[in-house]
Design a protein around this motif. Sequence first.
Motif, PDB file in Angstrom:
ATOM      1  N   THR A   2       0.851  -1.181   0.000  1.00 28.77           N
ATOM      2  CA  THR A   2       0.000   0.000   0.000  1.00 28.77           C
ATOM      3  C   THR A   2       0.889   1.234   0.000  1.00 28.77           C
ATOM      4  O   THR A   2       1.823   1.325   0.794  1.00 28.77           O
ATOM      5  CB  THR A   2      -0.922  -0.016   1.243  1.00 28.77           C
ATOM      6  OG1 THR A   2      -1.759  -1.173   1.163  1.00 28.77           O
ATOM      7  CG2 THR A   2      -1.773   1.222   1.329  1.00 28.77           C
ATOM      8  N   LYS A   3       0.603   2.174  -0.889  1.00 29.17           N
ATOM      9  CA  LYS A   3       1.380   3.412  -0.990  1.00 29.17           C
ATOM     10  C   LYS A   3       0.883   4.419   0.032  1.00 29.17           C
ATOM     11  O   LYS A   3      -0.319   4.679   0.130  1.00 29.17           O
ATOM     12  CB  LYS A   3       1.243   4.024  -2.375  1.00 29.17           C
ATOM     13  CG  LYS A   3       2.024   3.312  -3.424  1.00 29.17           C
ATOM     14  CD  LYS A   3       3.297   4.082  -3.680  1.00 29.17           C
ATOM     15  CE  LYS A   3       3.967   3.530  -4.911  1.00 29.17           C
ATOM     16  NZ  LYS A   3       5.371   3.379  -4.729  1.00 29.17           N
ATOM     17  N   PHE A  14       7.592  11.816   1.878  1.00 29.50           N
ATOM     18  CA  PHE A  14       8.173  10.486   1.959  1.00 29.50           C
ATOM     19  C   PHE A  14       7.160   9.524   1.369  1.00 29.50           C
ATOM     20  O   PHE A  14       6.104   9.291   1.952  1.00 29.50           O
ATOM     21  CB  PHE A  14       8.494  10.121   3.413  1.00 29.50           C
ATOM     22  CG  PHE A  14       9.643  10.892   3.988  1.00 29.50           C
ATOM     23  CD1 PHE A  14      10.904  10.343   4.045  1.00 29.50           C
ATOM     24  CD2 PHE A  14       9.457  12.189   4.448  1.00 29.50           C
ATOM     25  CE1 PHE A  14      11.970  11.063   4.560  1.00 29.50           C
ATOM     26  CE2 PHE A  14      10.513  12.925   4.964  1.00 29.50           C
ATOM     27  CZ  PHE A  14      11.776  12.360   5.017  1.00 29.50           C
ATOM     28  N   GLU A  15       7.461   9.015   0.181  1.00 26.94           N
ATOM     29  CA  GLU A  15       6.609   8.042  -0.493  1.00 26.94           C
ATOM     30  C   GLU A  15       7.022   6.662   0.010  1.00 26.94           C
ATOM     31  O   GLU A  15       8.173   6.264  -0.151  1.00 26.94           O
ATOM     32  CB  GLU A  15       6.790   8.132  -2.008  1.00 26.94           C
ATOM     33  CG  GLU A  15       6.549   9.515  -2.589  1.00 26.94           C
ATOM     34  CD  GLU A  15       5.095   9.946  -2.557  1.00 26.94           C
ATOM     35  OE1 GLU A  15       4.208   9.067  -2.580  1.00 26.94           O
ATOM     36  OE2 GLU A  15       4.846  11.163  -2.507  1.00 26.94           O
ATOM     37  N   HIS A  50       2.131  11.488  16.601  1.00 26.56           N
ATOM     38  CA  HIS A  50       0.952  12.237  16.181  1.00 26.56           C
ATOM     39  C   HIS A  50       1.089  12.681  14.722  1.00 26.56           C
ATOM     40  O   HIS A  50       2.146  13.141  14.303  1.00 26.56           O
ATOM     41  CB  HIS A  50       0.829  13.459  17.113  1.00 26.56           C
ATOM     42  CG  HIS A  50      -0.244  14.423  16.783  1.00 26.56           C
ATOM     43  ND1 HIS A  50      -0.086  15.771  16.977  1.00 26.56           N
ATOM     44  CD2 HIS A  50      -1.493  14.263  16.282  1.00 26.56           C
ATOM     45  CE1 HIS A  50      -1.183  16.406  16.627  1.00 26.56           C
ATOM     46  NE2 HIS A  50      -2.053  15.505  16.196  1.00 26.56           N
ATOM     47  N   VAL A  51       0.025  12.522  13.967  1.00 26.71           N
ATOM     48  CA  VAL A  51      -0.036  13.004  12.582  1.00 26.71           C
ATOM     49  C   VAL A  51      -1.412  13.607  12.333  1.00 26.71           C
ATOM     50  O   VAL A  51      -2.364  13.372  13.086  1.00 26.71           O
ATOM     51  CB  VAL A  51       0.218  11.879  11.539  1.00 26.71           C
ATOM     52  CG1 VAL A  51       1.630  11.341  11.631  1.00 26.71           C
ATOM     53  CG2 VAL A  51      -0.816  10.763  11.645  1.00 26.71           C
ATOM     54  N   TYR A  52      -1.499  14.381  11.254  1.00 27.06           N
ATOM     55  CA  TYR A  52      -2.768  14.883  10.759  1.00 27.06           C
ATOM     56  C   TYR A  52      -3.100  14.096   9.493  1.00 27.06           C
ATOM     57  O   TYR A  52      -2.304  14.053   8.562  1.00 27.06           O
ATOM     58  CB  TYR A  52      -2.683  16.369  10.403  1.00 27.06           C
ATOM     59  CG  TYR A  52      -2.207  17.251  11.528  1.00 27.06           C
ATOM     60  CD1 TYR A  52      -2.909  17.327  12.728  1.00 27.06           C
ATOM     61  CD2 TYR A  52      -1.053  18.012  11.392  1.00 27.06           C
ATOM     62  CE1 TYR A  52      -2.463  18.144  13.757  1.00 27.06           C
ATOM     63  CE2 TYR A  52      -0.615  18.831  12.411  1.00 27.06           C
ATOM     64  CZ  TYR A  52      -1.325  18.890  13.595  1.00 27.06           C
ATOM     65  OH  TYR A  52      -0.884  19.705  14.618  1.00 27.06           O
ATOM     66  N   VAL A  53      -4.258  13.492   9.471  1.00 26.72           N
ATOM     67  CA  VAL A  53      -4.705  12.760   8.293  1.00 26.72           C
ATOM     68  C   VAL A  53      -5.262  13.774   7.298  1.00 26.72           C
ATOM     69  O   VAL A  53      -6.022  14.679   7.673  1.00 26.72           O
ATOM     70  CB  VAL A  53      -5.789  11.721   8.677  1.00 26.72           C
ATOM     71  CG1 VAL A  53      -6.362  11.043   7.446  1.00 26.72           C
ATOM     72  CG2 VAL A  53      -5.215  10.698   9.653  1.00 26.72           C
ATOM     73  N   ASP A  54      -4.871  13.660   6.046  1.00 24.52           N
ATOM     74  CA  ASP A  54      -5.405  14.528   4.996  1.00 24.52           C
ATOM     75  C   ASP A  54      -6.935  14.466   5.030  1.00 24.52           C
ATOM     76  O   ASP A  54      -7.515  13.392   5.208  1.00 24.52           O
ATOM     77  CB  ASP A  54      -4.873  14.061   3.640  1.00 24.52           C
ATOM     78  CG  ASP A  54      -5.322  14.939   2.504  1.00 24.52           C
ATOM     79  OD1 ASP A  54      -6.417  14.662   1.960  1.00 24.52           O
ATOM     80  OD2 ASP A  54      -4.604  15.894   2.163  1.00 24.52           O
ATOM     81  N   VAL A  98      -2.460  10.059   2.676  1.00 28.17           N
ATOM     82  CA  VAL A  98      -1.535  11.155   2.944  1.00 28.17           C
ATOM     83  C   VAL A  98      -1.727  11.588   4.387  1.00 28.17           C
ATOM     84  O   VAL A  98      -2.851  11.842   4.829  1.00 28.17           O
ATOM     85  CB  VAL A  98      -1.794  12.355   2.008  1.00 28.17           C
ATOM     86  CG1 VAL A  98      -0.846  13.506   2.320  1.00 28.17           C
ATOM     87  CG2 VAL A  98      -1.673  11.939   0.546  1.00 28.17           C
ATOM     88  N   VAL A  99      -0.611  11.647   5.140  1.00 27.92           N
ATOM     89  CA  VAL A  99      -0.628  12.179   6.507  1.00 27.92           C
ATOM     90  C   VAL A  99       0.475  13.232   6.630  1.00 27.92           C
ATOM     91  O   VAL A  99       1.468  13.191   5.906  1.00 27.92           O
ATOM     92  CB  VAL A  99      -0.454  11.086   7.582  1.00 27.92           C
ATOM     93  CG1 VAL A  99      -1.591  10.070   7.542  1.00 27.92           C
ATOM     94  CG2 VAL A  99       0.886  10.392   7.485  1.00 27.92           C
TER      95      VAL A  99
END
Length: 106
Positions: A2-3, A14-15, A50-54, A98-99
Amino acid sequence: MTKLTIVANDGTNFEVDAEDGSTVMENAIRNAVPGIEAECGGACACATCHVYVDDNWSEIVGTPDVMEEDMLDFAYDVRPTSRLSCQIKVRPELDGLVVFVPERQA
């Protein structure tokens, strides 16, 4: 595979080719994404991944459970799309996810 795209705070993309069943956090660490500290190693016992989800992905990723919500109380600059990356399991439906990494971790 999964990309995933993990966007560091400085805007670097970062892909990542992520194995289904792994977590976004594990893939961020494997790919040396700056800003993902993961001090607890993925045990949902801190808020350093912690991340923000698109916005386009937030419904597909889903909402945090109660334990994750409690940990997000300790995160920096929590937003409606905030998640702990250790709690986002990679699955085929997340292909293209994307995050964004926040300015800093708690």
